[in-house]
Structure formats: C-alpha cells, structure tokens
Write a protein that holds these residues in place. Structure first.
Motif, PDB file in Angstrom:
ATOM      1  N   THR A   7       0.853  -1.198   0.000  1.00 51.14           N
ATOM      2  CA  THR A   7       0.000   0.000   0.000  1.00 51.14           C
ATOM      3  C   THR A   7       0.886   1.246   0.000  1.00 51.14           C
ATOM      4  O   THR A   7       2.004   1.236   0.524  1.00 51.14           O
ATOM      5  CB  THR A   7      -0.937   0.026   1.214  1.00 51.14           C
ATOM      6  N   TYR A   8       0.360   2.327  -0.628  1.00 51.99           N
ATOM      7  CA  TYR A   8       1.133   3.559  -0.800  1.00 51.99           C
ATOM      8  C   TYR A   8       0.303   4.756  -0.363  1.00 51.99           C
ATOM      9  O   TYR A   8      -0.906   4.812  -0.598  1.00 51.99           O
ATOM     10  CB  TYR A   8       1.521   3.758  -2.272  1.00 51.99           C
ATOM     11  N   ASN A   9       0.987   5.713   0.249  1.00 49.76           N
ATOM     12  CA  ASN A   9       0.413   7.043   0.482  1.00 49.76           C
ATOM     13  C   ASN A   9       1.250   8.010  -0.357  1.00 49.76           C
ATOM     14  O   ASN A   9       2.344   8.394   0.021  1.00 49.76           O
ATOM     15  CB  ASN A   9       0.484   7.418   1.965  1.00 49.76           C
ATOM     16  N   GLY A  42       0.507  11.101  -1.345  1.00 50.17           N
ATOM     17  CA  GLY A  42       0.446  12.525  -1.009  1.00 50.17           C
ATOM     18  C   GLY A  42       0.195  13.428  -2.201  1.00 50.17           C
ATOM     19  O   GLY A  42       0.761  14.518  -2.276  1.00 50.17           O
ATOM     20  N   SER A  54       0.872  -3.463  -6.580  1.00 48.20           N
ATOM     21  CA  SER A  54       0.082  -3.450  -5.338  1.00 48.20           C
ATOM     22  C   SER A  54       0.253  -4.734  -4.546  1.00 48.20           C
ATOM     23  O   SER A  54      -0.279  -4.839  -3.425  1.00 48.20           O
ATOM     24  CB  SER A  54      -1.401  -3.235  -5.657  1.00 48.20           C
ATOM     25  N   TRP A  96      11.008   7.436   0.377  1.00 50.90           N
ATOM     26  CA  TRP A  96       9.935   6.640   0.977  1.00 50.90           C
ATOM     27  C   TRP A  96      10.224   6.411   2.461  1.00 50.90           C
ATOM     28  O   TRP A  96      11.378   6.226   2.857  1.00 50.90           O
ATOM     29  CB  TRP A  96       9.834   5.270   0.307  1.00 50.90           C
ATOM     30  N   GLY A 116       8.215   4.160   5.943  1.00 50.85           N
ATOM     31  CA  GLY A 116       7.203   3.122   6.195  1.00 50.85           C
ATOM     32  C   GLY A 116       7.896   1.817   6.475  1.00 50.85           C
ATOM     33  O   GLY A 116       8.695   1.716   7.416  1.00 50.85           O
ATOM     34  N   ASN A 125       3.954  -1.150   3.446  1.00 47.29           N
ATOM     35  CA  ASN A 125       3.306   0.147   3.237  1.00 47.29           C
ATOM     36  C   ASN A 125       4.399   1.211   3.136  1.00 47.29           C
ATOM     37  O   ASN A 125       5.408   1.157   3.839  1.00 47.29           O
ATOM     38  CB  ASN A 125       2.328   0.471   4.374  1.00 47.29           C
ATOM     39  N   TYR A 126       4.142   2.167   2.217  1.00 45.57           N
ATOM     40  CA  TYR A 126       5.143   3.200   1.957  1.00 45.57           C
ATOM     41  C   TYR A 126       4.458   4.550   1.816  1.00 45.57           C
ATOM     42  O   TYR A 126       3.390   4.662   1.207  1.00 45.57           O
ATOM     43  CB  TYR A 126       5.929   2.886   0.673  1.00 45.57           C
ATOM     44  N   THR A 127       5.103   5.569   2.384  1.00 45.43           N
ATOM     45  CA  THR A 127       4.610   6.948   2.304  1.00 45.43           C
ATOM     46  C   THR A 127       5.641   7.790   1.544  1.00 45.43           C
ATOM     47  O   THR A 127       6.832   7.749   1.868  1.00 45.43           O
ATOM     48  CB  THR A 127       4.379   7.541   3.703  1.00 45.43           C
ATOM     49  N   ASN A 159       7.506  11.160   0.573  1.00 41.45           N
ATOM     50  CA  ASN A 159       7.855  12.414   1.244  1.00 41.45           C
ATOM     51  C   ASN A 159       8.382  13.393   0.196  1.00 41.45           C
ATOM     52  O   ASN A 159       9.168  13.015  -0.690  1.00 41.45           O
ATOM     53  CB  ASN A 159       8.935  12.167   2.300  1.00 41.45           C
TER      54      ASN A 159
END
Length: 464
Positions: free
Chosen positions: A122-124, A126, A134, A158, A160, A181-183, A185
């Motif tokens: 899963t990814y955020n 932004g 996925s 990234w 997470g 999961n990765y966010t 930045n």
C-alpha cells in the motif's frame, strides 16, 4: 507313471512365498518339479517372509523419513512444516492428501504441499503519481519502487516499511514476506540558479519555484560591448518567475578595430587596412618594400619602430606611416658601343656601377685606339636598378696614299679608310722591269693593309 509336474506356489496374506524345503533340500526353492519316474513319498514345507513396503516422506524436496514398513501398519504423521512465503496445505501422495490412519499396503512417497502467499503493498502518494505494483509474492523478482512525481515538488524518499528515514531508492528484494506500506515524502522544488560573467560567478544559489532573480549590474569588459544577460541564445527577462534550473550568462560582442598603414609608396603583401580584435593573437606588422630603399620602420607620429607587434589584448584604431632610407648600392649600367666598319654599332663593353637611389651620376667614358670617345652623359639612378647610359665610340678614318710608278700597273685606291679596315693592293711591273718590294718591307705583289693610321705605301721597281 505320473507325468512330470511343478508344485504350485502357495499364497498366505501378509507374506511373500520364498520357496519349498524338504524333499528338495534345505534351501528354499520357488520352483520344484516332480519328474515322471520319481518314486517314494515326498514331503515339502512352504517358507514365507512378512511383507514390508518402502515409505519416504519428503518436505520441499528433502527426505525427512525413509524406512521399510510392515504391511497393514501405519506411518506416523510428521509435524506440519513451515516455509517462508508459503502456506502448508498438507501431506500428499500425488494429487491426493494422505491420511496417516491408513494401513500401508504399497510403497509410498509422501510429499509436503504448499500454496504461495500473496502480500499487499500500500502507498500514500500525497498527491503524487507513481506506477508501482500493489502486491508481491515470495518468488517475485526484486521490485524497485518507482519514484513518484508531484507538480512543483521534489520527491525526498519513501518511509514506512523501510524505516523512518526517507529513502529514494527502495527495493523489495526477492524472497521478502509480509505486507508493505510506503509513504512518499516531498519538499517544494528549488532550482539551481547561477549567474556568470565569463569565469566570474556572481550568483549561485537555490531559488524556490515561482520566485524572481535579482538582475546584476551591467559588467564592463575591455575590447567588448556588453549585449545583456542570456539564457542560452535568448536574453533573460528577470521579471520571469523561476520554473527551472537556470544558467544565466553575460553576452558580449567582440569590438573590431582597424590599423591604417600608409606605405609611403611601398608595397605590402596584405591589406593596408588591417582589422583586429581584442582576441586576435599577437602579430607583427609586415615590412613594406620600396625598390631602391631600405625600410627604416613604422612611425606613429611620435616614434619610429621597425618591428611593430600588435599584442593580443590590444584595443583601438592605430595609424602608422612607413619610413625609408635610400639605398647606396642601387645598380646602374654603362654600355660602351664601338662603331663597326659597316657604320653600325656593336656593344663592346658593359660596366656595372652602384650608387644612391634617386641621385644623379655622370659616368666616365673610355678611350679606345682608333675611336673617338663621346661626350659624357648624366643620368638618374632609378630605384629599380635599371638605369643605364649608352656611350657610342665613332671609328676614326685614316688617309691611305698609294704612290704610282710609271713602270708598273697598281690595283688599289688611295683614300680615307676606317680604322681596322683592310685594303687589298696588287702590282704588275711593265715588261723589262722587276718588282722588288714595297717600301714597308713586304715583298708580295699582292698585299692586304689593315688601316690603323695615315699610311703611304710606295713600290720599288727595278730595270731588268
């Protein structure tokens, strides 16, 4: 009389018949034949061995159990194994799950069976965009996460599942497990803005997107005209918001100057108007040539210098005039002609003299025997060395007198003859007389006189 026959093999459940003993001996034989003609009572005992089957249990290709199991016995079920990235489904013989309460009735190969697990990613983002998978499995090849893009922002990395420190390059390596999961930045884009004047950097900093850059003062450069501040080939407008990295450079036009040469009658191979710039490599002004003269130098009105060098980095128009000195070794020629006997003139002697260019000279005449010298002439010594004077010497005439004798016939004419001219004279005495000689001592009747002075010749005649 009984025909030959073979004993049949007996069957006993759970056992294998291994042969007969008895009348045939102590070693079990599976095949015993009673031949026709045999006599006597015979006794045979059947011998058996209990049946065992070969059983193997394999987990992920490795043998964890390998033994012989007595028929109708059970095989002990092993503990359920585990395998990273997989779910254990059970123990199978072929495609059928094996029930360990079953009695063994044949050879068996029992193998573990697994299903490949699938994990979610899963990814955020932004507000950014990045095409990334996925999901993945334990057997997936290395997955290198694509970096997301976001208008007017820079992706910093990234966080997470990879940790709390942003990393731009994140790889989910083959044989990984578990959901990820990765966010993404970001930081607002800043552009590198550099303003250079030649090799001098006036400004070098990061400028936020949509900001303005302050215009520097116009620079001054010797030998050039400043044209403006340029981005590549386009003049930069400092009222334009920054939306990209910028390298703004000063642009100049190279000024052209002229050297005006007054050759003062001389000649140069190149142009007399020489264009040059601040960047022109150092060069020396050509020495002009003027026939009959030696180049002394170029004068700028103040000083005269023979070897004038225009150094690299010079500027401004320049004016020079050639200065010369007359040569003292300019050639002139004196030709001496003597008059031939036919009245024409033939060159007899040529003399070469040297003097100062563009001055007057009066060459001397020569004296030749039998000739009258001409009057001297004055000439100008031309610069080309081709000046000359022709002196013509007139051949003298002399009087030849042939005295007659009444007792002889003389062939020859008295008169004036040119110097060097030959005159033939012959004599024939009258009958009764003898020719003795000429008064000059010659005794031949026929003589040739070469005239070199006034001459009188008389024959000597004697009576026989």
């Amino acid at each position: 009389d009984t025909n030959t026959f073979t004993l049949n093999e007996p069957e006993l459940y759970g056992y294998n018949f291994i042969g007969w003993t008895g009348s045939n001996g102590d070693t079990p034989q599976k095949t015993v034949t009673i031949e026709k003609g045999t006599t006597g009572n015979l006794e045979f005992t059947a011998n058996y061995e209990i049946i065992k089957y070969h059983v193997q249990i394999k987990d992920n290709g490795s043998i964890i159990y390998d033994d012989m199991v007595v028929i109708d016995n059970e095989v002990t079920k092993p503990s359920d194994p585990s395998k990273d990235g997989y779910t254990f489904l059970g123990w199978y013989v072929g495609d059928t799950e094996y029930d360990f309460i079953n009695e063994v009735k044949s050879d068996l190969v029992i193998e573990s069976k697994y299903s490949l697990d699938t994990y979610n990613i899963t990814y955020n983002l932004g507000g950014g965009v990045a095409p990334n998978p996925s999901s993945y499995t334990y057997e997936s090849d290395d997955i290198i996460l694509n970096q997301p893009t976001k208008d007017k922002y820079i992706f910093e990395g990234w966080t997470g599942s990879n940790g709390t420190t942003p990393e731009k390059n994140v790889t989910i390596t083959k044989n990984s497990t578990g959901d990820k999961n990765y966010t993404a930045n970001y930081s607002k884009i800043k552009f590198d803005v550099i303003i250079q004047d030649l090799n001098n950097t006036l400004f070098n900093d990061k400028v936020e997107i949509d900001s303005l850059v302050t215009k520097p003062n116009d620079p001054v450069r010797e030998g050039y005209t400043f044209l403006g501040w340029y981005l590549d080939d386009t003049e930069y407008d400092f009222n334009t918001p920054v939306n990209d990295n910028l390298l703004i450079k000063s642009k100049y036009e190279l000024d052209t100057y002229t050297i005006y040469l007054d050759t003062n009658g001389g000649v140069v191979n190149g142009d007399t108007n020489i264009d040059y710039t601040y960047e022109t490599p150092s060069f020396q002004l050509e020495h002009p040539t003027l026939e009959g003269y030696t180049f002394e130098g170029w004068s700028d009105g103040t000083t005269t210098v023979k070897d004038v060098t225009i150094e690299n980095g010079s500027t401004g128009d320049k004016y020079f005039k050639a200065i010369y000195k007359a040569n003292t070794d300019t050639k002139y020629t004196v030709n001496h002609y003597k008059m031939d006997l036919n009245g024409e003139y033939t060159i007899l002697d040529t003399e070469y003299f040297y003097g100062t260019t563009d001055t007057s000279v009066t060459p001397d005449v020569k004296t030749y025997t039998g000739f009258t010298s001409p009057s001297t002439k004055t000439i100008n010594i031309d610069a080309d060395g081709n000046s000359y004077v022709d002196y013509k010497y007139e051949r003298n005439k002399y009087l030849l007198t042939i005295n007659e004798d009444e007792n002889a016939i003389i062939i020859g004419t008295s008169g004036n003859y040119y110097y060097g001219q030959e005159v033939e004279i012959s004599i024939e005495p009258e009958l009764g007389y003898n020719f003795i000689k000429w008064d000059n001592g010659l005794t031949d009747k026929n003589i040739t006189l070469t005239i070199s002075e006034d001459t009188t010749i008389t024959p000597v005649i004697e009576l026989i």
